[in-house]
Motif scaffolding. Structure first.
Motif, mmCIF file in Angstrom:
data_model
loop_
_atom_site.group_PDB
_atom_site.id
_atom_site.type_symbol
_atom_site.label_atom_id
_atom_site.label_comp_id
_atom_site.label_asym_id
_atom_site.label_seq_id
_atom_site.Cartn_x
_atom_site.Cartn_y
_atom_site.Cartn_z
ATOM 1 N N LEU A 67 0.809 -1.217 0.000
ATOM 2 C CA LEU A 67 0.000 0.000 0.000
ATOM 3 C C LEU A 67 0.837 1.259 0.000
ATOM 4 O O LEU A 67 0.312 2.356 -0.084
ATOM 5 C CB LEU A 67 -0.932 0.015 1.221
ATOM 6 C CG LEU A 67 -2.064 -1.008 1.195
ATOM 7 C CD1 LEU A 67 -2.927 -0.863 2.430
ATOM 8 C CD2 LEU A 67 -2.901 -0.861 -0.058
ATOM 9 N N VAL A 68 2.131 1.113 0.091
ATOM 10 C CA VAL A 68 3.018 2.270 0.058
ATOM 11 C C VAL A 68 3.893 2.168 -1.185
ATOM 12 O O VAL A 68 4.346 1.088 -1.555
ATOM 13 C CB VAL A 68 3.873 2.371 1.346
ATOM 14 C CG1 VAL A 68 4.800 1.192 1.479
ATOM 15 C CG2 VAL A 68 4.653 3.654 1.390
ATOM 16 N N GLU A 69 4.063 3.304 -1.845
ATOM 17 C CA GLU A 69 4.948 3.377 -3.007
ATOM 18 C C GLU A 69 5.900 4.541 -2.799
ATOM 19 O O GLU A 69 5.494 5.592 -2.315
ATOM 20 C CB GLU A 69 4.168 3.638 -4.292
ATOM 21 C CG GLU A 69 3.360 2.484 -4.779
ATOM 22 C CD GLU A 69 2.672 2.809 -6.101
ATOM 23 O OE1 GLU A 69 2.681 3.975 -6.536
ATOM 24 O OE2 GLU A 69 2.110 1.887 -6.686
ATOM 25 N N VAL A 70 7.147 4.359 -3.183
ATOM 26 C CA VAL A 70 8.124 5.441 -3.138
ATOM 27 C C VAL A 70 8.696 5.590 -4.541
ATOM 28 O O VAL A 70 9.171 4.622 -5.133
ATOM 29 C CB VAL A 70 9.240 5.152 -2.105
ATOM 30 C CG1 VAL A 70 10.273 6.269 -2.128
ATOM 31 C CG2 VAL A 70 8.648 4.995 -0.713
ATOM 32 N N HIS A 71 8.618 6.799 -5.052
ATOM 33 C CA HIS A 71 9.137 7.118 -6.382
ATOM 34 C C HIS A 71 10.287 8.096 -6.219
ATOM 35 O O HIS A 71 10.159 9.101 -5.518
ATOM 36 C CB HIS A 71 8.048 7.765 -7.238
ATOM 37 C CG HIS A 71 6.914 6.855 -7.546
ATOM 38 N ND1 HIS A 71 6.786 6.219 -8.757
ATOM 39 C CD2 HIS A 71 5.858 6.442 -6.793
ATOM 40 C CE1 HIS A 71 5.695 5.476 -8.740
ATOM 41 N NE2 HIS A 71 5.119 5.596 -7.559
ATOM 42 N N LEU A 72 11.404 7.804 -6.854
ATOM 43 C CA LEU A 72 12.562 8.696 -6.851
ATOM 44 C C LEU A 72 12.694 9.273 -8.250
ATOM 45 O O LEU A 72 12.875 8.533 -9.213
ATOM 46 C CB LEU A 72 13.830 7.922 -6.463
ATOM 47 C CG LEU A 72 15.124 8.707 -6.452
ATOM 48 C CD1 LEU A 72 15.091 9.811 -5.397
ATOM 49 C CD2 LEU A 72 16.308 7.782 -6.218
ATOM 50 N N LEU A 73 12.559 10.587 -8.348
ATOM 51 C CA LEU A 73 12.690 11.272 -9.630
ATOM 52 C C LEU A 73 14.080 11.878 -9.684
ATOM 53 O O LEU A 73 14.355 12.878 -9.022
ATOM 54 C CB LEU A 73 11.615 12.351 -9.775
ATOM 55 C CG LEU A 73 10.199 11.852 -10.069
ATOM 56 C CD1 LEU A 73 9.573 11.208 -8.867
ATOM 57 C CD2 LEU A 73 9.344 12.967 -10.589
ATOM 58 N N ARG A 74 14.967 11.243 -10.447
ATOM 59 C CA ARG A 74 16.352 11.715 -10.555
ATOM 60 C C ARG A 74 16.430 12.827 -11.601
ATOM 61 O O ARG A 74 15.910 12.696 -12.693
ATOM 62 C CB ARG A 74 17.270 10.581 -10.978
ATOM 63 C CG ARG A 74 17.484 9.545 -9.905
ATOM 64 C CD ARG A 74 18.554 8.565 -10.361
ATOM 65 N NE ARG A 74 18.735 7.511 -9.409
ATOM 66 C CZ ARG A 74 19.690 7.498 -8.490
ATOM 67 N NH1 ARG A 74 20.555 8.470 -8.428
ATOM 68 N NH2 ARG A 74 19.793 6.489 -7.658
ATOM 69 N N SER A 75 17.120 13.895 -11.212
ATOM 70 C CA SER A 75 17.251 15.046 -12.086
ATOM 71 C C SER A 75 18.694 15.526 -12.056
ATOM 72 O O SER A 75 19.412 15.286 -11.095
ATOM 73 C CB SER A 75 16.317 16.159 -11.591
ATOM 74 O OG SER A 75 16.598 17.368 -12.241
ATOM 75 N N ALA A 76 19.103 16.220 -13.097
ATOM 76 C CA ALA A 76 20.451 16.783 -13.124
ATOM 77 C C ALA A 76 20.533 18.033 -12.251
ATOM 78 O O ALA A 76 21.611 18.485 -11.912
ATOM 79 C CB ALA A 76 20.843 17.125 -14.556
ATOM 80 N N ARG A 77 19.383 18.576 -11.867
ATOM 81 C CA ARG A 77 19.355 19.757 -11.015
ATOM 82 C C ARG A 77 19.753 19.397 -9.593
ATOM 83 O O ARG A 77 19.623 18.248 -9.197
ATOM 84 C CB ARG A 77 17.956 20.358 -11.014
ATOM 85 C CG ARG A 77 17.601 20.980 -12.332
ATOM 86 C CD ARG A 77 16.128 21.368 -12.325
ATOM 87 N NE ARG A 77 15.676 21.846 -13.606
ATOM 88 C CZ ARG A 77 15.580 21.097 -14.688
ATOM 89 N NH1 ARG A 77 15.899 19.834 -14.651
ATOM 90 N NH2 ARG A 77 15.173 21.602 -15.816
ATOM 91 N N PRO A 78 20.169 20.380 -8.812
ATOM 92 C CA PRO A 78 20.497 20.092 -7.408
ATOM 93 C C PRO A 78 19.295 19.509 -6.677
ATOM 94 O O PRO A 78 18.197 20.055 -6.742
ATOM 95 C CB PRO A 78 20.870 21.462 -6.833
ATOM 96 C CG PRO A 78 21.234 22.286 -8.016
ATOM 97 C CD PRO A 78 20.407 21.774 -9.158
ATOM 98 N N GLY A 79 19.498 18.378 -6.064
ATOM 99 C CA GLY A 79 18.426 17.725 -5.316
ATOM 100 C C GLY A 79 17.598 16.834 -6.226
ATOM 101 O O GLY A 79 17.590 16.980 -7.436
#
Length: 108
Positions: free
Chosen positions: A92-104
């Motif tokens: 019931l829990v999902e974690v999405h990591l959105l990787r970007s070239a920007r800081p953070g």
């Protein structure tokens, strides 16, 4: 059964660049392992909703957003938050990591 966004808690946070995705996955696994409710799914039986615990983990979903605009990242976060969620499926829990070239990076 599916639930819409009004029934869900969605949170996005900006995390430091270079986060170790494997360590983040282990941290998510520990939280899900510790809280049975996060491993619970719901099914209808005889017109009643019933809860059943599972032993599944919650996969970390990584989105490569490098080279995309802030607007595209924001839209991706809205798309994740706005989709229907099937409570008969675990976890019931999902974690999405959105990787970007920007800081953070964004984790939702």
């Amino acid at each position: 059964g599916t639930l819409r966004r009004a029934s869900l808690l969605c949170q996005a946070i900006r995390i430091r660049p270079g986060v170790d995705a494997h360590r983040l996955q282990r941290a998510v696994d520990r939280v899900v392992d510790r809280h049975e409710f996060l491993r619970t799914r719901f099914t209808r039986y005889g017109g009643q909703w019933r809860a059943a615990a599972s032993h599944e983990t919650s996969p970390l979903v990584i989105h490569d957003m490098q080279g995309t605009s802030d607007a595209a990242i924001a839209q991706s976060m809205r798309d994740i938050a706005d989709r229907a969620y099937d409570v008969s499926q675990t976890p019931l829990v999902e974690v999405h990591l959105l990787r970007s070239a920007r800081p953070g990076m964004w984790c939702s």
